[in-house]
Design a protein around this motif. Structure first.
Motif, PDB file in Angstrom:
ATOM      1  N   LEU A 103      -5.245  -9.783   6.883  1.00  0.00           N
ATOM      2  CA  LEU A 103      -5.600 -10.172   5.524  1.00  0.00           C
ATOM      3  C   LEU A 103      -6.328  -9.086   4.749  1.00  0.00           C
ATOM      4  CD1 LEU A 103      -6.626 -13.896   6.066  1.00  0.00           C
ATOM      5  CD2 LEU A 103      -4.516 -13.009   5.067  1.00  0.00           C
ATOM      6  N   ASP A 104      -7.046  -8.219   5.457  1.00  0.00           N
ATOM      7  CA  ASP A 104      -7.784  -7.171   4.748  1.00  0.00           C
ATOM      8  C   ASP A 104      -6.867  -6.079   4.198  1.00  0.00           C
ATOM      9  OD1 ASP A 104      -7.139  -6.054   7.208  1.00  0.00           O
ATOM     10  OD2 ASP A 104      -9.126  -5.194   7.550  1.00  0.00           O
ATOM     11  N   ALA A 105      -5.569  -6.133   4.523  1.00  0.00           N
ATOM     12  CA  ALA A 105      -4.609  -5.167   3.996  1.00  0.00           C
ATOM     13  C   ALA A 105      -4.051  -5.590   2.634  1.00  0.00           C
ATOM     14  CB  ALA A 105      -3.462  -4.970   4.983  1.00  0.00           C
ATOM     15  N   TRP A 106      -4.412  -6.788   2.187  1.00  0.00           N
ATOM     16  CA  TRP A 106      -3.887  -7.312   0.933  1.00  0.00           C
ATOM     17  C   TRP A 106      -4.733  -6.859  -0.251  1.00  0.00           C
ATOM     18  CZ3 TRP A 106       0.205 -10.832   0.096  1.00  0.00           C
ATOM     19  CH2 TRP A 106       0.898 -11.168   1.253  1.00  0.00           C
ATOM     20  N   ILE A 107      -4.086  -6.632  -1.370  1.00  0.00           N
ATOM     21  CA  ILE A 107      -4.798  -6.345  -2.619  1.00  0.00           C
ATOM     22  C   ILE A 107      -5.264  -7.659  -3.245  1.00  0.00           C
ATOM     23  CG2 ILE A 107      -4.521  -5.449  -4.976  1.00  0.00           C
ATOM     24  CD1 ILE A 107      -2.523  -3.417  -3.748  1.00  0.00           C
ATOM     25  N   ARG A 125       3.878 -10.762   1.216  1.00  0.00           N
ATOM     26  CA  ARG A 125       4.298  -9.462   0.690  1.00  0.00           C
ATOM     27  C   ARG A 125       3.049  -8.774   0.185  1.00  0.00           C
ATOM     28  NH1 ARG A 125       8.909  -8.141   2.603  1.00  0.00           N
ATOM     29  NH2 ARG A 125      10.540  -9.620   2.188  1.00  0.00           N
ATOM     30  N   ARG A 126       2.822  -7.556   0.595  1.00  0.00           N
ATOM     31  CA  ARG A 126       1.614  -6.834   0.170  1.00  0.00           C
ATOM     32  C   ARG A 126       1.813  -6.100  -1.096  1.00  0.00           C
ATOM     33  NH1 ARG A 126       0.998  -5.109   6.081  1.00  0.00           N
ATOM     34  NH2 ARG A 126       0.269  -7.047   6.862  1.00  0.00           N
TER      35      ARG A 126
END
Length: 126
Positions: A103-107, A125-126
Motif C-alpha cells: 500500500l505504501d507504493a500507491w500515490i 493500478r498504481r
C-alpha cells in the motif's frame, strides 16, 4: 486513430460520440462508483458484493442481468434483446483485481478513484 478521425471517416458514428459527450459526467461517475468497491479474489474480498453491484448497474441500464453462482466466484451475465435480428455480441471481462499490496507504493488509495492528468487511477493500478 483519434475521435475526430473516426468521426470524419465514419459520420454515422457522430450520434454515438454526441451521446457519449452529453452523458460523460454520468458515465464517469458510474465508473468511479464501481471502482470504489474492492473485489480481490486472491484474498476472498468483495467478489459477491461487486457481482451484485454489477447486476444492479446492468439492470439500471436496461439489460436483463443476473448473477450466476458457481463453485468459485459468481458470474455476471447481462442480455439486451430488444433488436430482433440484430447480430449477437459477446463481451467478456473479469471484475476481480490483484491485491494492492504494498500500500505504501500507491500515490492515492487503491479503492478511492483519483483522476490525474485526465486518467482514472484505482483498483489495483498504481
Amino acid at each position: 486513430m483519434n475521435v475526430n478521425t473516426i468521426q470524419s471517416e465514419r459520420p454515422e458514428l457522430s450520434r454515438v460520440f454526441e451521446h457519449i459527450d452529453a452523458n460523460r459526467d454520468q458515465f464517469v461517475n458510474r465508473l468511479l462508483d464501481y471502482l470504489r468497491h474492492p473485489s480481490i479474489s486472491a484474498q476472498k474480498i468483495g467478489m459477491g458484493e461487486v457481482a451484485e453491484l454489477l447486476v444492479s448497474m446492468l439492470n439500471r441500464l436496461g439489460l436483463q442481468s443476473q448473477m450466476i453462482l458457481t463453485s468459485g466466484y459468481p458470474v455476471v451475465m447481462g442480455r439486451w434483446e430488444r433488436a430482433p435480428g440484430a447480430p449477437t455480441i459477446l463481451l467478456y471481462g473479469h471484475y476481480d483485481v490483484q491485491p494492492p499490496d504494498p500500500l505504501d507504493a500507491w500515490i492515492s488509495p487503491p479503492f478511492e478513484p483519483t483522476v490525474r492528468d485526465g486518467r482514472v487511477y484505482a483498483r489495483a493500478r498504481r
